[in-house]
Design a protein around this motif. Structure first.
Motif, mmCIF file in Angstrom:
data_model
loop_
_atom_site.group_PDB
_atom_site.id
_atom_site.type_symbol
_atom_site.label_atom_id
_atom_site.label_comp_id
_atom_site.label_asym_id
_atom_site.label_seq_id
_atom_site.Cartn_x
_atom_site.Cartn_y
_atom_site.Cartn_z
ATOM 1 N N CYS A 85 -9.812 -0.856 -22.769
ATOM 2 C CA CYS A 85 -10.433 -1.149 -21.469
ATOM 3 C C CYS A 85 -9.424 -1.749 -20.504
ATOM 4 O O CYS A 85 -9.458 -1.468 -19.305
ATOM 5 N N SER A 86 -8.512 -2.556 -21.015
ATOM 6 C CA SER A 86 -7.482 -3.157 -20.178
ATOM 7 C C SER A 86 -6.548 -2.089 -19.607
ATOM 8 O O SER A 86 -6.175 -2.153 -18.434
ATOM 9 N N ASP A 87 -6.185 -1.113 -20.424
ATOM 10 C CA ASP A 87 -5.326 -0.031 -19.944
ATOM 11 C C ASP A 87 -6.022 0.786 -18.851
ATOM 12 O O ASP A 87 -5.403 1.151 -17.846
ATOM 13 N N LYS A 88 -7.308 1.075 -19.050
ATOM 14 C CA LYS A 88 -8.051 1.821 -18.026
ATOM 15 C C LYS A 88 -8.167 1.018 -16.740
ATOM 16 O O LYS A 88 -8.001 1.561 -15.642
ATOM 17 N N ALA A 89 -8.427 -0.275 -16.860
ATOM 18 C CA ALA A 89 -8.513 -1.127 -15.673
ATOM 19 C C ALA A 89 -7.178 -1.165 -14.938
ATOM 20 O O ALA A 89 -7.133 -1.125 -13.703
ATOM 21 N N LYS A 90 -6.092 -1.205 -15.698
ATOM 22 C CA LYS A 90 -4.762 -1.237 -15.087
ATOM 23 C C LYS A 90 -4.499 0.029 -14.275
ATOM 24 O O LYS A 90 -4.038 -0.036 -13.135
ATOM 25 N N TRP A 91 -4.819 1.190 -14.843
ATOM 26 C CA TRP A 91 -4.553 2.439 -14.134
ATOM 27 C C TRP A 91 -5.474 2.631 -12.936
ATOM 28 O O TRP A 91 -5.049 3.145 -11.906
ATOM 29 N N TYR A 92 -6.734 2.230 -13.057
ATOM 30 C CA TYR A 92 -7.616 2.286 -11.886
ATOM 31 C C TYR A 92 -7.114 1.342 -10.800
ATOM 32 O O TYR A 92 -7.202 1.658 -9.608
ATOM 33 N N ASN A 93 -6.600 0.193 -11.182
ATOM 34 C CA ASN A 93 -6.048 -0.737 -10.195
ATOM 35 C C ASN A 93 -4.804 -0.168 -9.530
ATOM 36 O O ASN A 93 -4.605 -0.353 -8.328
ATOM 37 N N ILE A 94 -3.961 0.511 -10.296
ATOM 38 C CA ILE A 94 -2.767 1.127 -9.715
ATOM 39 C C ILE A 94 -3.166 2.202 -8.710
ATOM 40 O O ILE A 94 -2.616 2.269 -7.599
ATOM 41 N N LEU A 95 -4.124 3.040 -9.086
ATOM 42 C CA LEU A 95 -4.578 4.084 -8.159
ATOM 43 C C LEU A 95 -5.222 3.493 -6.915
ATOM 44 O O LEU A 95 -4.961 3.940 -5.792
ATOM 45 N N ALA A 96 -6.064 2.488 -7.101
ATOM 46 C CA ALA A 96 -6.742 1.874 -5.954
ATOM 47 C C ALA A 96 -5.726 1.179 -5.047
ATOM 48 O O ALA A 96 -5.832 1.285 -3.814
ATOM 49 N N SER A 97 -4.745 0.503 -5.625
ATOM 50 C CA SER A 97 -3.734 -0.166 -4.805
ATOM 51 C C SER A 97 -2.885 0.847 -4.045
ATOM 52 O O SER A 97 -2.521 0.623 -2.890
ATOM 53 N N GLY A 98 -2.583 1.952 -4.697
ATOM 54 C CA GLY A 98 -1.827 3.007 -4.017
ATOM 55 C C GLY A 98 -2.573 3.549 -2.818
ATOM 56 O O GLY A 98 -2.010 3.704 -1.728
ATOM 57 N N TRP A 99 -3.845 3.843 -2.993
ATOM 58 C CA TRP A 99 -4.653 4.324 -1.875
ATOM 59 C C TRP A 99 -4.830 3.254 -0.815
ATOM 60 O O TRP A 99 -4.824 3.550 0.380
ATOM 61 N N ASN A 100 -4.988 1.996 -1.242
ATOM 62 C CA ASN A 100 -5.166 0.913 -0.280
ATOM 63 C C ASN A 100 -3.923 0.697 0.571
ATOM 64 O O ASN A 100 -4.026 0.213 1.691
ATOM 65 N N LEU A 101 -2.759 1.027 0.046
ATOM 66 C CA LEU A 101 -1.532 0.926 0.837
ATOM 67 C C LEU A 101 -1.234 2.212 1.600
ATOM 68 O O LEU A 101 -0.711 2.166 2.709
ATOM 69 N N LEU A 102 -1.570 3.351 1.027
ATOM 70 C CA LEU A 102 -1.224 4.632 1.629
ATOM 71 C C LEU A 102 -2.044 4.923 2.883
ATOM 72 O O LEU A 102 -1.493 5.379 3.890
ATOM 73 N N ILE A 103 -3.328 4.673 2.861
ATOM 74 C CA ILE A 103 -4.189 5.006 3.999
ATOM 75 C C ILE A 103 -3.792 4.239 5.259
ATOM 76 O O ILE A 103 -3.613 4.858 6.313
ATOM 77 N N PRO A 104 -3.622 2.909 5.211
ATOM 78 C CA PRO A 104 -3.181 2.237 6.445
ATOM 79 C C PRO A 104 -1.792 2.668 6.908
ATOM 80 O O PRO A 104 -1.546 2.770 8.109
ATOM 81 N N LEU A 105 -0.881 2.946 5.965
ATOM 82 C CA LEU A 105 0.448 3.417 6.366
ATOM 83 C C LEU A 105 0.371 4.777 7.047
ATOM 84 O O LEU A 105 1.083 5.031 8.025
ATOM 85 N N LEU A 106 -0.480 5.665 6.539
ATOM 86 C CA LEU A 106 -0.656 6.962 7.186
ATOM 87 C C LEU A 106 -1.269 6.820 8.576
ATOM 88 O O LEU A 106 -0.865 7.517 9.515
ATOM 89 N N LEU A 107 -2.213 5.932 8.736
ATOM 90 C CA LEU A 107 -2.822 5.709 10.048
ATOM 91 C C LEU A 107 -1.820 5.131 11.045
ATOM 92 O O LEU A 107 -1.790 5.550 12.208
ATOM 93 N N VAL A 108 -0.993 4.194 10.604
ATOM 94 C CA VAL A 108 0.031 3.633 11.490
ATOM 95 C C VAL A 108 1.051 4.707 11.856
ATOM 96 O O VAL A 108 1.453 4.824 13.016
ATOM 97 N N GLY A 109 1.449 5.518 10.889
ATOM 98 C CA GLY A 109 2.377 6.611 11.180
ATOM 99 C C GLY A 109 1.795 7.619 12.151
ATOM 100 O O GLY A 109 2.487 8.086 13.066
ATOM 101 N N LEU A 110 0.537 7.947 11.977
ATOM 102 C CA LEU A 110 -0.124 8.881 12.899
ATOM 103 C C LEU A 110 -0.203 8.296 14.297
ATOM 104 O O LEU A 110 0.023 9.002 15.290
ATOM 105 N N LEU A 111 -0.505 7.018 14.409
ATOM 106 C CA LEU A 111 -0.576 6.362 15.710
ATOM 107 C C LEU A 111 0.787 6.345 16.395
ATOM 108 O O LEU A 111 0.899 6.617 17.600
ATOM 109 N N VAL A 112 1.846 6.064 15.627
ATOM 110 C CA VAL A 112 3.191 6.069 16.199
ATOM 111 C C VAL A 112 3.564 7.462 16.678
ATOM 112 O O VAL A 112 4.105 7.631 17.781
ATOM 113 N N LEU A 113 3.282 8.477 15.874
ATOM 114 C CA LEU A 113 3.590 9.849 16.297
ATOM 115 C C LEU A 113 2.807 10.253 17.543
ATOM 116 O O LEU A 113 3.338 10.925 18.433
#
Length: 142
Positions: A85-113
């Motif tokens: 369960c700890s391993d599954k929680a770790k990977w879900y957290n990695i995926l969620a953190s990646g998306w949580n960082l990627l979406i705002p970065l993409l929005l800022v990049g789109l706004l700059v462009l």
């Protein structure tokens, strides 16, 4: 160590160094399988942060569920299930953190462009002027 039985006379007192006071005892079994292992992390705080932030596709919520399961299994003493369960929680957290960082970065990049494009001479147009809609349509007709 041999398993032979010994018989000694019990005439020695404690804290003396005489071997005649030793009695043969039964065997002692020490379970060493869990002794050196550190219990698995449950990543509960990380899961809570991912759940309360963007929580894209409920990845943070899934991480929270597995974190709670890992903590429950660790409390029950089932370290193998807690590790799974700890391993599954770790990977879900990695995926969620990646998306949580990627979406705002993409929005800022789109706004700059968008700002760079609108600031250039070719991309400048006036929405409220006479040729506003035609200038807007020229941007997409290239």
């Amino acid at each position: 160590m041999d398993n032979a039985t010994y018989s000694y006379v019990n005439d020695c007192t404690p804290l003396t160094n005489c071997k005649s006071g030793r009695k043969a005892g039964g065997s002692t079994v020490v379970n060493m399988s869990q002794a050196g292992k550190k219990p698995p992390n449950d990543y509960l705080v990380w899961s809570l942060c991912n759940t309360l932030y963007v929580n894209f596709c409920c990845l943070g919520f899934m991480a929270l569920i597995y974190s709670i399961k890992a903590r429950d299994q660790k409390t029950l003493g089932d370290l193998r299930a807690a590790q799974e369960c700890s391993d599954k929680a770790k990977w879900y957290n990695i995926l969620a953190s990646g998306w949580n960082l990627l979406i705002p970065l993409l929005l800022v990049g789109l706004l700059v462009l968008l700002l760079v494009h609108l600031g250039s001479s070719e991309g400048a147009f006036d929405f409220f002027g006479e040729d506003g809609f035609q200038s807007f349509m020229k941007l997409f007709s290239r």
